[in-house]
Write a protein that holds these residues in place. Structure first.
Motif, short mmCIF file in Angstrom:
data_model
loop_
_atom_site.label_atom_id
_atom_site.label_comp_id
_atom_site.label_asym_id
_atom_site.label_seq_id
_atom_site.Cartn_x
_atom_site.Cartn_y
_atom_site.Cartn_z
N LYS A 144 -11.18 0.18 -7.65
CA LYS A 144 -10.00 0.98 -7.36
C LYS A 144 -8.74 0.18 -7.65
CE LYS A 144 -12.00 4.04 -4.06
NZ LYS A 144 -12.38 4.23 -2.67
N LYS A 145 -7.69 0.91 -8.01
CA LYS A 145 -6.40 0.26 -8.29
C LYS A 145 -5.46 0.34 -7.10
CE LYS A 145 -6.98 0.93 -13.17
NZ LYS A 145 -6.64 1.68 -14.38
N ASN A 146 -5.67 1.36 -6.29
CA ASN A 146 -4.88 1.54 -5.06
C ASN A 146 -5.84 1.93 -3.95
OD1 ASN A 146 -2.56 1.57 -6.78
ND2 ASN A 146 -2.95 3.75 -7.11
N ILE A 147 -5.49 1.56 -2.74
CA ILE A 147 -6.23 2.08 -1.58
C ILE A 147 -5.20 2.47 -0.54
CG2 ILE A 147 -7.69 1.43 0.35
CD1 ILE A 147 -9.44 -0.13 -1.55
N ALA A 148 -5.30 3.71 -0.07
CA ALA A 148 -4.28 4.24 0.83
C ALA A 148 -4.88 4.66 2.17
CB ALA A 148 -3.59 5.44 0.19
N PHE A 149 -4.06 4.64 3.19
CA PHE A 149 -4.41 5.27 4.45
C PHE A 149 -3.15 5.93 4.99
CE2 PHE A 149 -5.84 6.22 8.58
CZ PHE A 149 -7.23 6.21 8.56
N THR A 150 -3.13 7.23 5.01
CA THR A 150 -1.93 7.96 5.43
C THR A 150 -2.36 9.10 6.34
OG1 THR A 150 -1.89 9.67 3.70
CG2 THR A 150 -0.99 7.55 3.11
N ARG A 151 -1.53 9.41 7.32
CA ARG A 151 -1.85 10.50 8.24
C ARG A 151 -0.59 11.23 8.67
NH1 ARG A 151 -6.06 9.85 6.71
NH2 ARG A 151 -8.06 9.51 7.73
N SER A 152 -0.78 12.53 8.90
CA SER A 152 0.25 13.30 9.61
C SER A 152 0.04 13.07 11.10
CB SER A 152 0.10 14.78 9.32
OG SER A 152 0.33 15.03 7.96
#
Length: 428
Positions: free
Chosen positions: A247-255
DNA sequence: TCTGGGGTCCTAGGACCC
DNA sequence: TCTGGGGTCCTAGGACCC
């Protein structure tokens, strides 16, 4: 001529099908699964599709319909879906050596070298076996390119729903008839914008697109469009990718479940996201060179003052150490956080990922000095969190109140991944 | 009142260089 | 009025996927 045979196996209404495996009463009943925070519809049973509910529809707008039609509503249960996906893929791999796991509910197969007397029969049998072993219904499309296999899968789901398999090779010579049944918007690589454009130019189905001048298509849809038309004409541009790319990016985002106004609450969320990023990076055996942090207000609510901002931080050394990630992300958050807004969402994204094994050693740093990664400590934390419970060991910065935590009021149990929630067999 | 999350690839245009 | 001509690199934004 290097002709190939591709198949696409796609699980039908995957998340709904997963819920049905453990709750058979949902069979033939209209059922939906919601996104995190119980926001919008991300999976629909056939009954719900037939009612005209679209993908991504906000559930609050469907309140009346849900009551009238007695639609069963579930919060997303991703650990369950991930585990079921694993079982489906493992089943496929028992029968086919060349498998590309394309998404949680799809796999491409290369059947070129599979010596079977009858491809269609083979696929029908595979489909039955997957259902028998996992409880998940799938559809299978077979064709000379991936794009056509995708299209064949659409036909298997609609016009050939009773067998659940469509094999383009059985219809060589009259593909035209079938390609005309597929709207351009259903093709792999044609999204909303291109659908609109093509329709305006009176290109409405796969056959009409396939017949266009390729130079023109390249001009208006770039190289992706060019490849798409080649694939529709039976020339493979995409081959099976068996080994998942790094992977080139790894994200963790939440509302957030409710609006957050205070820095310390958002800090707790960002600290949690950062720990999760660390865990994901270590699982992938990658190091991040940059970290991006962002915060947003609710852009759907026009009555509230709007603010969004993000910052990218260059990490001193590429890392996957949760402690460093938390520290740096919180530094970034302080930089962009402004008082006076009601925040709805935040996230952390790690960028510029490099494999652990390719770490470029700092000129001034002893190549043997990897202490800053705290590998042993992180490995211990991971062992506990992966094997026992993902939140067994936390960092103080994450806090305990979790006022930002999402709403999920209709969640099914973790039937397959948590011992305490195994399904019970009750004799009646 | 209530609208997800996680990815990839491509291109145009600006900055900068010679 | 006329106002070089390439390159390369980077980034933002758009398109797509599930």
């Amino acid at each position: 001529m290097n002709s190939r045979i591709f198949a696409l196996v796609d699980c039908n209404n995957f998340y709904v099908s997963c819920e049905r495996v453990f709750n058979p009463k949902l069979e033939n009943k209209p059922t939906v699964v919601l996104s995190n925070n119980d926001g919008c519809v991300i999976a629909r049973s056939q009954e719900v599709k037939d009612l005209g509910v679209t993908m991504g529809a906000p559930i609050f707008k469907l309140k009346e319909l849900v009551e009238r039609e007695k639609i069963n509503v579930y919060s997303a249960n991703f650990p369950l879906y991930g585990d079921m996906s694993h079982r489906v893929m493992a089943t496929i791999s028992e029968f086919v050596p060349d498998v590309e796991i394309y998404s949680i509910d799809e796999a491409f197969l290369d059947l070129t070298n599979l010596r079977v007397p009858d491809l269609t029969k083979f696929c029908i049998k595979l489909r039955k076996t997957i259902y028998k072993w996992t409880g998940i219904p799938v559809s299978i499309g077979v064709a000379p390119t991936k794009t056509l296999a995708k299209a064949a899968n659409k036909l298997a789901k609609k016009q050939f729903r009773d067998i659940g398999v469509f094999n383009f090779f059985e219809h060589l010579g009259n593909e035209e008839e079938f390609l005309k049944l597929i709207p351009v918007g259903d093709l792999w690589g044609v999204g909303r914008a291109y659908t609109k454009f093509l329709n305006q130019h009176n290109i409405n189905n796969a056959f009409e697109l396939k017949s266009l001048d390729i130079g023109y298509v390249k001009q208006v849809m770039t190289v992706a469009g060019e490849r798409l038309v080649m694939e529709l004409n039976g020339e493979p541009c995409y081959l099976l990718e068996k080994n998942p790319k790094l992977k080139k990016n790894i994200a963790f985002t939440r509302s957030f479940g409710e609006y957050q106004t205070k820095l310390d609450q958002v800090e707790e969320a960002v600290a949690y996201f950062s720990r999760k990023i660390g865990e994901k990076l270590r699982k992938e055996k990658e190091l991040a060179q940059f970290l991006q942090v962002f915060i947003l207000t609710n852009f759907h609510n026009k009555n509230l003052p709007q603010y969004h901002n993000s910052v990218i931080i260059k990490l001193e050394r590429p890392t996957n150490n949760s402690i460093t990630l938390i520290k740096e992300a919180l530094r970034g958050l302080k930089y962009i956080f402004k008082d006076g807004y009601q925040y709805k969402k935040a996230g952390v994204i790690s960028l510029g990922l490099i494999p652990e094994s390719h770490r470029q050693y700092d000129f001034f740093c002893d190549p043997n000095d990897e202490k800053y990664l705290q590998k042993d400590l992180m490995a211990t934390l991971d062992k506990i969190n992966f094997e026992v419970n993902s939140d067994s060991v936390k960092f103080a910065a994450e806090g305990v109140s979790r006022k930002w935590w999402m709403n999920q009021t209709k969640k099914s149990q973790r039937y397959t991944t948590n011992w305490k929630e195994l399904p019970k067999a009750i004799a009646e």
